[in-house]
Write an enzyme that holds these catalytic residues in place. Structure first.
Site, mmCIF file in Angstrom:
data_model
loop_
_atom_site.group_PDB
_atom_site.id
_atom_site.type_symbol
_atom_site.label_atom_id
_atom_site.label_comp_id
_atom_site.label_asym_id
_atom_site.label_seq_id
_atom_site.Cartn_x
_atom_site.Cartn_y
_atom_site.Cartn_z
ATOM 1 N N SER A 114 0.866 24.479 37.977
ATOM 2 C CA SER A 114 0.498 23.087 37.377
ATOM 3 C C SER A 114 -1.361 23.737 36.806
ATOM 4 O O SER A 114 -1.482 22.992 35.750
ATOM 5 C CB SER A 114 -0.105 21.693 37.812
ATOM 6 O OG SER A 114 -0.841 22.416 39.573
ATOM 7 N N HIS A 132 6.933 22.696 33.974
ATOM 8 C CA HIS A 132 5.873 21.569 35.323
ATOM 9 C C HIS A 132 6.482 19.849 35.678
ATOM 10 O O HIS A 132 5.602 19.406 34.447
ATOM 11 C CB HIS A 132 4.269 21.371 34.758
ATOM 12 C CG HIS A 132 2.884 21.054 35.725
ATOM 13 N ND1 HIS A 132 1.712 19.938 34.921
ATOM 14 C CD2 HIS A 132 2.930 20.222 36.967
ATOM 15 C CE1 HIS A 132 1.761 19.839 35.727
ATOM 16 N NE2 HIS A 132 2.015 19.783 36.545
ATOM 17 N N GLU A 175 6.316 19.226 31.244
ATOM 18 C CA GLU A 175 5.800 20.173 30.137
ATOM 19 C C GLU A 175 6.458 21.482 30.105
ATOM 20 O O GLU A 175 6.168 22.174 31.500
ATOM 21 C CB GLU A 175 4.113 20.130 30.521
ATOM 22 C CG GLU A 175 3.297 19.059 30.672
ATOM 23 C CD GLU A 175 2.292 19.208 30.979
ATOM 24 O OE1 GLU A 175 0.983 18.490 30.009
ATOM 25 O OE2 GLU A 175 1.425 19.493 31.748
ATOM 26 N N ASN A 180 -3.430 17.688 32.359
ATOM 27 C CA ASN A 180 -4.342 18.596 33.949
ATOM 28 C C ASN A 180 -5.535 18.486 32.867
ATOM 29 O O ASN A 180 -6.664 18.643 32.902
ATOM 30 C CB ASN A 180 -4.257 19.536 34.533
ATOM 31 C CG ASN A 180 -2.710 18.893 35.490
ATOM 32 O OD1 ASN A 180 -2.459 18.285 36.046
ATOM 33 N ND2 ASN A 180 -2.260 19.467 35.848
#
Length: 589
Positions: A120, A141, A153, A191
């Site tokens: 991540s 991800h 992702e 993120n």
């Protein structure tokens, strides 16, 4: 390879077990590898418990559960993965561990096998170069919990083969996931936008600006987020939050990615969040979502008797916010006086309340007699003198200090000495309006959210001059109106806007950089973070001009370079692309 069929997973912790479950639910056999037999059994038990919870909630048949479990097997030898089409690495977020894992996989996999990392925050290229097949490596991800979260992702490096990306996208889609393809940089989309927001919220707690409960409630009730930022940090894990933020700070050097000291302190103390039973909150037990009964902030209870004598509320303004506040007050049983610049404008605001009440009646949410009674409590005027006997006057006029300040000067002269004067400002300093009066101790901010008749949140904003009685009365009237009040200090943005608009600005910067498209970013934040809408769809509703002005106000207040409005936002406003209200913003309507 035309289709991914045989799947392997390395690591069967929280993420690895979730990935195994997702793959097996998708009808494919999956083999996972762990370091020893004990970890294999723990992984299988974790998957079994997850599936059993789904059965207990009637979201899965018992027979289907057994079929899914039959497609999952655990091992301790990498050799069992030799015939895999795809192997997903889900070991702890440590670069050296991931690199070693990729070297071991490279030694046993077919030359055409695809190797993916669930990282991540780490660079995908940094693990890809530890194989002889860097062109067949990508990031995959998943979001936690993987069986529930729809987003994946997909991170491509400068050498990833386009064929690999297409195979991976098709595989993710067949599993019922929505893939978003992005380039290889720390944080990716979700993120990179999420963690500065979380860090800023942590900073509010650390400096005592607002309680963890009020911050979380503000973002749940004010923005529709499924969980507040402080609770989300506990869910993600204090250690994971610290690690992800450190990686992003290393890459970008922006202090907003540097975790606040309290995060490192909690990590050092072993308070890792829900998984350990304690983080910013204390939980009933490890991995529980229920906070301990005695874990509550020490806030003075609301005293309903402080406003027991109140009977009349003045509303200054005739716009959408003013009419919504008038409706809420009338439904709560108060006599309401709405003042407009003309009687016709005030009558128009009352008519808007009538239409809103009728919609509630039509939907069966209110009795016709109750609606008629509420509307009858509203009177209209074009003079401030009508507020003379009000117990509180709530100002809801244009968001301009040169308009608000003179009104507070007049209200100070007209209203009785114990009348509370409140402003609904969302970005201006309340203290400036307070100091326009001879009773600054009786002035406070009550920031309702639009539409006021529906939105449950009110930010209660005392100034450094507000006295304790006024604060208590303001909290009590907020509760009496059926709203959830959160307490915060008098500074630009209060809680919600101070957290929301830097995030919107960051999303615009990501778009300006060409890292991802507006639809991709919106999809990532909706599906990856559970937001009711993505940042660009939200800005189009709020208005790009409003967004720009609030970003400017935050930048002027905090002087944080990261808050400076992105040029793209300024350019769009300058050419008239203001959002839905004009038919063109980040999207065309």
């Amino acid at each position: 390879m035309e289709r991914i069929e045989k799947v392997g997973v390395v690591g069967c912790g929280t993420m690895g077990s979730g990935i195994c479950e997702v793959v097996a639910r998708g009808g494919r056999a999956v083999q996972f590898v762990e370091v020893n037999d004990e970890m294999v059994e723990k992984g299988l038990s974790r998957i079994r418990n997850s599936l059993q919870r789904a059965v207990d909630r009637s979201k899965l048949d018992a027979a289907d559960m057994e079929a899914i479990l039959d497609r999952i097997s655990g091992h301790t030898d990498f050799a069992v993965l030799s015939d895999s089409d795809l192997v997903i690495e889900a070991v702890p977020e440590q670069l050296d561990m991931k690199q070693k894992t990729f070297e071991q996989l490279d030694a046993v996999l077919r030359p055409d096998a695809i190797v993916a990392t669930n990282t991540s925050s780490l660079g995908v290229i940094d693990v890809a170069v530890h194989t002889k097949r860097p062109d067949r490596v990508l990031g995959f991800h998943f979001f936690n919990p993987a069986p529930v979260m729809e987003l994946v992702e997909m991170i491509t490096t400068v050498v990833t083969n386009p064929e690999v990306v297409e195979l991976a996208k098709a595989f993710a889609t067949e599993l019922g996931k929505t893939p978003v393809v992005v380039r290889d940089r720390a944080g990716f989309i979700a993120n990179l936008l999420l963690f500065p927001y979380l860090n800023q919220a942590v900073g509010m707690v650390e400096e005592g600006y607002a309680t963890r409960e009020d911050i979380d409630a503000a973002m749940r009730f004010g923005c529709g987020h499924p969980i507040g930022p402080i609770g989300l940090v506990d869910l993600i894990g204090i250690d994971s939050t610290n690690s992800i933020m450190e990686r992003m700070y290393e890459q970008f050097g922006d202090v907003r990615y540097a975790p606040h000291p309290i995060i490192r302190q909690l990590k050092t103390a072993g308070f890792m969040g829900r998984k350990s039973g304690r983080g910013f909150y204390t939980y009933e037990k490890p991995n529980s979502s229920r906070t301990a009964a005695d874990d509550a902030s020490d806030v003075t209870p609301i005293d309903p008797e402080s406003i027991a004598h109140w009977g009349t509320i003045g509303v200054l303004g005739t716009g959408t916010m003013a009419s919504g506040i008038a409706e809420v007050c009338a439904k709560a049983g108060y006599d309401v006086i709405v003042r407009g610049r003309s009687v016709a404008k005030a009558e128009s605001a009352k008519a808007a309340v009538g239409k809103s009440l009728q919609r509630m009646v039509d939907k069966g949410r209110m009795e016709a007699d109750a609606a008629e009674e509420a509307l009858g409590r509203i009177s209209v005027t074009d003079g401030l003198a009508s507020f003379a006997e009000c117990d509180i006057v709530i100002e809801a006029v244009a968001e301009l200090m040169e308009v608000k300040r003179p009104l507070f000067e007049e209200l100070d002269q007209i209203t009785k000495p114990d009348c509370v004067l409140a402003t609904t400002t969302s970005s201006l300093p309340v203290i400036e309006m307070a100091m326009a009066t001879n009773r600054p101790e009786k002035v406070i901010g009550l920031h309702f959210f639009n539409p006021a008749a529906i939105m449950k949140l009110v930010e209660v904003v005392p100034t450094v001059r507000t006295d304790d009685q006024t604060l208590m009365q303001s909290r009590a009237i907020t509760e009496k109106l059926g709203k959830h009040g959160v307490l915060c200090g008098d500074r630009a943005g209060f809680i919600v806007n101070a957290l929301l608009f830097p995030y919107l600005n960051d999303a615009t910067r990501m778009l300006e950089d060409g890292y991802a498209t507006a639809p991709e970013i919106d999809t990532a934040m909706k599906l990856g973070c559970g937001h009711p809408m993505g940042p660009f769809a939200l800005m189009d509703i709020v208005g790009l001009d409003v967004t720009l002005e609030i970003c400017r106000a935050l930048y002027a207040e905090f002087r944080d370079p990261g808050f400076e409005p992105v040029p793209l936002l300024e350019h769009m406003v300058s050419v008239g692309y203001l959002g839905r209200k004009v038919g063109r913003g980040f999207y065309t309507y």
